[in-house]
Scaffold this motif. Structure first.
Motif, PDB file in Angstrom:
ATOM      1  N   LEU A 191       0.831  -1.208   0.000  1.00  0.00           N
ATOM      2  CA  LEU A 191       0.000   0.000   0.000  1.00  0.00           C
ATOM      3  C   LEU A 191       0.863   1.254   0.000  1.00  0.00           C
ATOM      4  O   LEU A 191       0.570   2.228  -0.709  1.00  0.00           O
ATOM      5  CB  LEU A 191      -0.950  -0.017   1.192  1.00  0.00           C
ATOM      6  CG  LEU A 191      -1.991  -1.145   1.197  1.00  0.00           C
ATOM      7  CD1 LEU A 191      -2.774  -1.134   2.504  1.00  0.00           C
ATOM      8  CD2 LEU A 191      -2.932  -1.047  -0.001  1.00  0.00           C
ATOM      9  N   ASP A 192       1.941   1.250   0.788  1.00  0.00           N
ATOM     10  CA  ASP A 192       2.852   2.401   0.813  1.00  0.00           C
ATOM     11  C   ASP A 192       3.462   2.632  -0.570  1.00  0.00           C
ATOM     12  O   ASP A 192       3.634   3.779  -0.999  1.00  0.00           O
ATOM     13  CB  ASP A 192       3.971   2.172   1.830  1.00  0.00           C
ATOM     14  CG  ASP A 192       3.492   2.282   3.270  1.00  0.00           C
ATOM     15  OD1 ASP A 192       2.359   2.760   3.490  1.00  0.00           O
ATOM     16  OD2 ASP A 192       4.251   1.871   4.169  1.00  0.00           O
ATOM     17  N   ARG A 193       3.813   1.548  -1.258  1.00  0.00           N
ATOM     18  CA  ARG A 193       4.375   1.667  -2.609  1.00  0.00           C
ATOM     19  C   ARG A 193       3.386   2.364  -3.542  1.00  0.00           C
ATOM     20  O   ARG A 193       3.764   3.246  -4.331  1.00  0.00           O
ATOM     21  CB  ARG A 193       4.735   0.278  -3.147  1.00  0.00           C
ATOM     22  CG  ARG A 193       5.035   0.246  -4.634  1.00  0.00           C
ATOM     23  CD  ARG A 193       5.150  -1.184  -5.137  1.00  0.00           C
ATOM     24  NE  ARG A 193       6.495  -1.697  -4.928  1.00  0.00           N
ATOM     25  CZ  ARG A 193       6.836  -2.973  -5.138  1.00  0.00           C
ATOM     26  NH1 ARG A 193       5.903  -3.835  -5.513  1.00  0.00           N
ATOM     27  NH2 ARG A 193       8.081  -3.386  -4.965  1.00  0.00           N
ATOM     28  N   LEU A 194       2.112   1.980  -3.461  1.00  0.00           N
ATOM     29  CA  LEU A 194       1.108   2.577  -4.332  1.00  0.00           C
ATOM     30  C   LEU A 194       0.887   4.052  -3.994  1.00  0.00           C
ATOM     31  O   LEU A 194       0.738   4.891  -4.898  1.00  0.00           O
ATOM     32  CB  LEU A 194      -0.202   1.803  -4.224  1.00  0.00           C
ATOM     33  CG  LEU A 194      -0.177   0.368  -4.765  1.00  0.00           C
ATOM     34  CD1 LEU A 194      -1.499  -0.328  -4.480  1.00  0.00           C
ATOM     35  CD2 LEU A 194       0.130   0.344  -6.262  1.00  0.00           C
ATOM     36  N   VAL A 195       0.875   4.379  -2.727  1.00  0.00           N
ATOM     37  CA  VAL A 195       0.693   5.776  -2.316  1.00  0.00           C
ATOM     38  C   VAL A 195       1.868   6.620  -2.805  1.00  0.00           C
ATOM     39  O   VAL A 195       1.686   7.717  -3.369  1.00  0.00           O
ATOM     40  CB  VAL A 195       0.543   5.869  -0.785  1.00  0.00           C
ATOM     41  CG1 VAL A 195       0.618   7.326  -0.325  1.00  0.00           C
ATOM     42  CG2 VAL A 195      -0.777   5.238  -0.336  1.00  0.00           C
ATOM     43  N   ALA A 196       3.091   6.138  -2.593  1.00  0.00           N
ATOM     44  CA  ALA A 196       4.282   6.901  -2.989  1.00  0.00           C
ATOM     45  C   ALA A 196       4.366   7.050  -4.503  1.00  0.00           C
ATOM     46  O   ALA A 196       4.701   8.123  -5.017  1.00  0.00           O
ATOM     47  CB  ALA A 196       5.541   6.225  -2.454  1.00  0.00           C
TER      48      ALA A 196
ATOM     49  N   ALA B 139       1.192  13.467  -8.698  1.00  0.00           N
ATOM     50  CA  ALA B 139       1.049  14.555  -7.722  1.00  0.00           C
ATOM     51  C   ALA B 139      -0.334  14.521  -7.079  1.00  0.00           C
ATOM     52  O   ALA B 139      -1.006  15.544  -6.920  1.00  0.00           O
ATOM     53  CB  ALA B 139       1.302  15.907  -8.380  1.00  0.00           C
ATOM     54  N   ALA B 140      -0.754  13.312  -6.720  1.00  0.00           N
ATOM     55  CA  ALA B 140      -2.083  13.115  -6.139  1.00  0.00           C
ATOM     56  C   ALA B 140      -1.972  12.171  -4.950  1.00  0.00           C
ATOM     57  O   ALA B 140      -0.999  11.428  -4.813  1.00  0.00           O
ATOM     58  CB  ALA B 140      -3.045  12.545  -7.182  1.00  0.00           C
ATOM     59  N   GLU B 141      -2.992  12.203  -4.089  1.00  0.00           N
ATOM     60  CA  GLU B 141      -3.019  11.359  -2.906  1.00  0.00           C
ATOM     61  C   GLU B 141      -3.961  10.173  -3.138  1.00  0.00           C
ATOM     62  O   GLU B 141      -5.127  10.356  -3.509  1.00  0.00           O
ATOM     63  CB  GLU B 141      -3.480  12.145  -1.681  1.00  0.00           C
ATOM     64  CG  GLU B 141      -2.475  13.197  -1.225  1.00  0.00           C
ATOM     65  CD  GLU B 141      -1.131  12.597  -0.830  1.00  0.00           C
ATOM     66  OE1 GLU B 141      -1.116  11.546  -0.150  1.00  0.00           O
ATOM     67  OE2 GLU B 141      -0.099  13.180  -1.210  1.00  0.00           O
ATOM     68  N   LEU B 142      -3.448   8.989  -2.914  1.00  0.00           N
ATOM     69  CA  LEU B 142      -4.224   7.755  -3.035  1.00  0.00           C
ATOM     70  C   LEU B 142      -4.568   7.267  -1.634  1.00  0.00           C
ATOM     71  O   LEU B 142      -3.683   7.137  -0.784  1.00  0.00           O
ATOM     72  CB  LEU B 142      -3.408   6.703  -3.781  1.00  0.00           C
ATOM     73  CG  LEU B 142      -4.059   5.333  -3.983  1.00  0.00           C
ATOM     74  CD1 LEU B 142      -5.244   5.438  -4.945  1.00  0.00           C
ATOM     75  CD2 LEU B 142      -3.031   4.334  -4.521  1.00  0.00           C
TER      76      LEU B 142
END
Length: 257
Positions: free
Chosen positions: A48-53, A60-63
């Protein structure tokens, strides 16, 4: 790994055909890949951290990681064991695509690698621009190897086309420091190697150095597999060493979705 798809969902539901035009036509995005067993995943938080980063860097968006987790649970609602790939695109709003496929197992024996002078662009990202590594991987397969070993200037080893790679000199494990994708399994395994009495480090590894290593292995979400040959250099199969590595990998906990 099988390309058969058990289920494909976009944003938690079956997609309309027009929603797939962007993923098919625009090769810009990123993903993570995982194995699911009994409804559990190794290193779920890291995925999940990989996808967010990756979403921050590319779009330039927040997942929302909890929303991704909900989509993952929904796609796996009646499939306890699977190989899953989660892709993120931005055709307008963010799009999360979850592909569920049959589970995959590690190669049954040691693998052989053929070196090629190629490094993935933006290697730290698990992005969709995979033509180069797949091209070299298939070419290596046609010549009797199991995978391609990607190298930089001076023969510095980075990674294989679909794995991280590590080398054992008899006292510790060295992971190549040339730019590469830090795989989830590698990140989960590293602290457990130290606990198993196998200190590890990140440092340059060159093709010219390989004869000085006692063993090597590759790792990705599917598992850990020994390497027995790189080009014409044969690496010993150190069964005692690999047993310790495999035991460390087996001790990695599985997280409930």
């Amino acid at each position: 790994m099988s390309t058969a798809v058990i289920r494909l969902e976009v944003d938690g539901r079956e997609p309309k055909i027009e929603e797939l035009y962007h993923p098919i036509l625009v090769n810009y995005g990123h993903f993570t890949a995982m194995q699911v067993r009994g409804g559990r995943v190794q290193g779920l938080a890291l995925h999940l951290d990989r996808l967010v980063a990756g979403t921050r860097e590319l779009f330039a968006a927040e997942l929302d990681p909890e929303l991704v987790r909900d989509h993952l649970r929904h796609a796996l609602r009646d499939v306890p064991d699977a190989a899953v790939r989660i892709n993120v695109y931005r055709p307008g709003d963010l799009m999360v695509l979850v592909a569920v496929r049959p589970p995959a197992d590690p190669a049954p024996g040691p693998v052989s690698l053929r070196s090629v002078p190629y490094q993935r662009p933006a290697a730290h990202l698990k992005h969709l621009g995979s033509f180069g590594q797949l091209y070299h991987g298939h070419a290596a397969g046609r010549d009797g190897f199991d995978d391609a070993l990607l190298t930089g200037p001076g023969g510095e080893i980075a990674e294989s086309a679909v794995h991280n790679v590590a080398f054992f000199d008899g006292t510790g494990v060295t992971w190549p420091s040339t730019p590469h994708l830090p795989g989830i399994m590698m990140r989960l395994l590293r602290p457990r190697l130290a606990e198993a009495g196998l200190p590890d480090r990140s440092a340059p590894v060159r093709l010219a150095d390989l004869a000085g290593y006692r063993a090597a292995f590759v790792t990705n979400s599917v598992g850990v597999v020994p390497v027995d040959r790189v080009d014409d250099v044969h690496l010993p199969l150190d069964r005692a060493f690999m047993a310790r590595v495999e035991a460390a990998a087996a001790a990695i906990p599985w997280d409930h979705l």
